[in-house]
Structure formats: C-alpha cells, structure tokens
Design a protein around this motif. Structure first.
Motif, PDB file in Angstrom:
ATOM      1  N   THR A 174       4.858 -27.250 -22.392  1.00  0.00           N
ATOM      2  CA  THR A 174       4.912 -25.587 -22.405  1.00  0.00           C
ATOM      3  C   THR A 174       5.104 -25.097 -21.262  1.00  0.00           C
ATOM      4  O   THR A 174       4.546 -25.647 -20.059  1.00  0.00           O
ATOM      5  CB  THR A 174       3.785 -25.080 -23.218  1.00  0.00           C
ATOM      6  N   VAL A 176       4.812 -20.923 -19.450  1.00  0.00           N
ATOM      7  CA  VAL A 176       4.366 -19.406 -19.535  1.00  0.00           C
ATOM      8  C   VAL A 176       4.526 -18.942 -18.281  1.00  0.00           C
ATOM      9  O   VAL A 176       4.003 -19.380 -17.212  1.00  0.00           O
ATOM     10  CB  VAL A 176       2.889 -19.299 -19.955  1.00  0.00           C
ATOM     11  N   THR A 178       3.956 -15.442 -15.907  1.00  0.00           N
ATOM     12  CA  THR A 178       3.264 -14.289 -15.745  1.00  0.00           C
ATOM     13  C   THR A 178       3.465 -13.589 -14.502  1.00  0.00           C
ATOM     14  O   THR A 178       4.164 -14.454 -13.574  1.00  0.00           O
ATOM     15  CB  THR A 178       1.530 -14.295 -15.856  1.00  0.00           C
ATOM     16  N   ALA A 187      -4.034 -16.391 -18.342  1.00  0.00           N
ATOM     17  CA  ALA A 187      -2.539 -16.591 -18.848  1.00  0.00           C
ATOM     18  C   ALA A 187      -2.829 -18.042 -19.558  1.00  0.00           C
ATOM     19  O   ALA A 187      -1.854 -18.399 -20.263  1.00  0.00           O
ATOM     20  CB  ALA A 187      -1.789 -16.720 -17.661  1.00  0.00           C
ATOM     21  N   TRP A 189      -4.247 -19.258 -22.273  1.00  0.00           N
ATOM     22  CA  TRP A 189      -4.328 -19.284 -23.752  1.00  0.00           C
ATOM     23  C   TRP A 189      -2.858 -19.249 -24.218  1.00  0.00           C
ATOM     24  O   TRP A 189      -2.889 -20.224 -25.215  1.00  0.00           O
ATOM     25  CB  TRP A 189      -5.124 -17.793 -24.150  1.00  0.00           C
ATOM     26  N   ARG A 190      -2.070 -18.581 -23.766  1.00  0.00           N
ATOM     27  CA  ARG A 190      -0.616 -19.025 -24.398  1.00  0.00           C
ATOM     28  C   ARG A 190       0.063 -20.365 -24.323  1.00  0.00           C
ATOM     29  O   ARG A 190       0.307 -20.882 -25.230  1.00  0.00           O
ATOM     30  CB  ARG A 190       0.246 -17.943 -23.856  1.00  0.00           C
ATOM     31  N   ALA A 191      -0.434 -20.927 -23.010  1.00  0.00           N
ATOM     32  CA  ALA A 191      -0.244 -22.368 -22.782  1.00  0.00           C
ATOM     33  C   ALA A 191      -0.650 -23.216 -23.687  1.00  0.00           C
ATOM     34  O   ALA A 191       0.005 -24.217 -24.279  1.00  0.00           O
ATOM     35  CB  ALA A 191      -0.035 -22.509 -21.245  1.00  0.00           C
ATOM     36  N   TYR A 193      -2.183 -22.601 -26.462  1.00  0.00           N
ATOM     37  CA  TYR A 193      -1.869 -22.393 -27.994  1.00  0.00           C
ATOM     38  C   TYR A 193      -0.318 -23.083 -28.270  1.00  0.00           C
ATOM     39  O   TYR A 193      -0.452 -23.928 -29.270  1.00  0.00           O
ATOM     40  CB  TYR A 193      -1.679 -20.922 -28.098  1.00  0.00           C
ATOM     41  N   GLY A 194       0.515 -23.133 -27.262  1.00  0.00           N
ATOM     42  CA  GLY A 194       1.769 -23.992 -27.505  1.00  0.00           C
ATOM     43  C   GLY A 194       1.464 -25.276 -27.293  1.00  0.00           C
ATOM     44  O   GLY A 194       2.272 -26.049 -28.275  1.00  0.00           O
ATOM     45  N   GLU A 268      11.164 -14.558 -19.438  1.00  0.00           N
ATOM     46  CA  GLU A 268      11.521 -15.531 -20.515  1.00  0.00           C
ATOM     47  C   GLU A 268      12.698 -16.368 -19.953  1.00  0.00           C
ATOM     48  O   GLU A 268      12.925 -17.784 -20.279  1.00  0.00           O
ATOM     49  CB  GLU A 268      11.954 -15.277 -21.635  1.00  0.00           C
TER      50      GLU A 268
END
Length: 301
Positions: A174, A176, A178, A187, A189-191, A193-194, A268
């Motif tokens: 993954t 992410v 920022t 930051a 958490w998003r990584a 989660y993926g 993105e």
C-alpha cells in the motif's frame, strides 16, 4: 478493490493503431522488452472496445502507452516534453489519470506482486510486512499546493511524505501520501488498513509508530505492529532486523527520477507514480525469473 469495470486479461484484438506507434522500435532504457511485455500484458485491464461493455477502440498501441509512462517515471521530465515517438502526452497522461481514478493501477501492483511471489515459491498473499515513511522535497515550480504539503523538521524537508507498507520481500503493498509535517503514527492507519485488506497480519515498524496505534491496529484490524528498537548505545549505521527490507524498497523507488522529488499537484497522483515505479521493478524481476525458468526449468529461482 478496483472500480474499473474492465476485466483483467481480456481479449485486446479490438485495438487499432493508425499513427504508427504499433511498429515503434524500442530505443530507451525504460522501454519494455518482449519478455517484460509478455509478463505484464496479461495483467492489464483490456480496452472497453474489446469487451462486451462497448466503447470506441483505442487509437494507440497499449505497449507504447506503457512505454511512455515508464519513460516519464524512470527518466523524469515534463509530460509536455514527452518524446515525439510516443503518443500525444495528453493521451498518455489521460490514461494514467483514468487508471488512478478507477484504482486499476493499485490492482496492477497487487497482480504483479501475486505473480512474483508465486514465481519465487511464496504464498500469493503475504501475511507479514514492514511499514515506514519517506519525506520528499517538492519542486520549486510550485506544482504542489500549500494545503497538501508541509515541513518535516526531523528530515529538514519541505514537501510531502509517502507512507509505504511492503511484504517481507520488499514488494509494495500500500502507498499513502500526506504532507511532510504529518507524524508517522498519525498517517499509518490508512496504510495499515489497506494492508489488512490484502491479508497482512504482522507488520514491523520503527519507534516512530509507538503509541496507541499498536493497540488500535490489533484490536480493530487484527494486525500486530511490532516495534523494532535500536540497540542500546548504538552509534552510526547498523543493520536492524526487518527494517532494512522497506529501506531498500524506498531506495528502489527513489532511483526513478520522477520519484526523487514531488512533481504532482494531487497526492493521489504522486501515489500513482510511486505505484508505477513499483510496477517497473516487479515487471523486470518477474521477466528475469520467467526467462531463467524457460531456459533451465531445473534451475532454482
């Protein structure tokens, strides 16, 4: 999960090329070889015209379009200065942006990682990996907006920060993006989660990820975050277990000149460029393994 409705590996015979790019001869070091194209092409989403969904046939060769993206990512430079032997830059950039929006690029990274792990005798879905971040300077051309950039006082970098999770082989899972002033633990958490959606259950990290994140990841995602500490009294560089894997991946990505600095207006799009850098690496490695196996099937990978 991809938003792209086009199936992977569908028939692409409906493609038509009227500008001569179908017969373009490779001339740059970033161009795909025949072996690399054979490894990559079955994993690409097919054009809409070649499926039951319908649509206008693509005008340009799919291989030449991928070569153009590889050229920009590997050699850097501006989209408007794309060499004349490639399709128009608007067409190439439009495909990159469309695949980014439909999450087809991340699906391609996942597919290449599965095939490469299988070729190496590993399970297709990784269960463990590493997480780390890298701060990247933004360009002086003011392409990066102020609201999506920041200053990292630890690394003395003004720009953005990319957060990566890799498997134990160093293959990207993954990405992410920022602002550079965002703390790693905030930051991550998003990584994570993926990464959990892709099967990871154990992740090694450095001391920057200590805190509530460790308990939250285990309680909510069922993912164990293990902190790798430096040895007491350590001075200078010393190889730490597990952490060197993702550090090597960050070095691989930084070798692509488009990733050496941040040239992208949207976060993105920067994540997509990092994914394409990973695609270049995995495609070449998979092609080498395939070529070695075809020459000597008994030779170990």
């Amino acid at each position: 999960m991809s938003l792209n409705p086009v199936p992977v590996g569908a028939d692409v015979r409906g493609c038509r090329c009227t500008c001569g790019c179908m017969t373009r001869r490779p001339r740059y070091t970033s161009d795909l070889t025949d072996t690399e194209w054979e490894a990559l092409s079955p994993l690409l989403p097919a054009p809409l015209a070649a499926t039951g969904l319908g649509g206008r046939p693509e005008k340009h060769s799919r291989r030449t379009m991928i070569d153009a993206i590889f050229y920009v990512v590997d050699n850097g430079g501006k989209w408007r200065n794309l060499p004349a032997d490639f399709p128009p830059w608007q067409t190439v950039y439009g495909m990159l942006r469309r695949w980014c929006r439909e999450l087809a690029t991340s699906d391609l990274v996942d597919a290449l990682r599965r095939h490469l792990r299988t070729a190496l005798g590993r399970s297709a879905r990784p269960s463990a990996g590493c997480i780390d971040s890298q701060s990247v300077h933004k360009t002086a051309e003011a392409t990066v907006p102020r609201h999506s950039s920041g200053f990292d006082p630890h690394k003395k970098v003004n720009g953005r920060k990319r957060h990566l999770v890799t498997d134990t082989l160093g293959l990207v899972v993954t990405v992410v993006i920022t602002a550079a002033d965002v703390q790693d633990r905030d930051a991550a958490w998003r990584a994570l989660y993926g990464a959990s959606l892709r099967g990871l259950k154990h992740v090694w990290a450095d001391q920057g990820y200590e805190g509530p994140l460790v308990d939250q990841a285990e309680n909510v995602l069922g993912l164990v975050v293990e902190i790798v500490y430096r040895q007491a009294g350590q001075k200078g560089f010393q190889l730490l277990p597990r952490r060197w894997v993702i550090e090597r991946t960050l070095a691989w990505i930084s070798r692509r000149r488009r990733c050496a600095r941040d040239y992208e207006r949207l976060p993105e799009h920067h994540a997509t460029i990092v994914c394409w850098a990973a695609i270049i690496h995995m495609t070449r490695k998979l092609a080498r393994l395939t070529h070695t196996t075809q020459q000597d099937p008994k030779q170990p990978l």
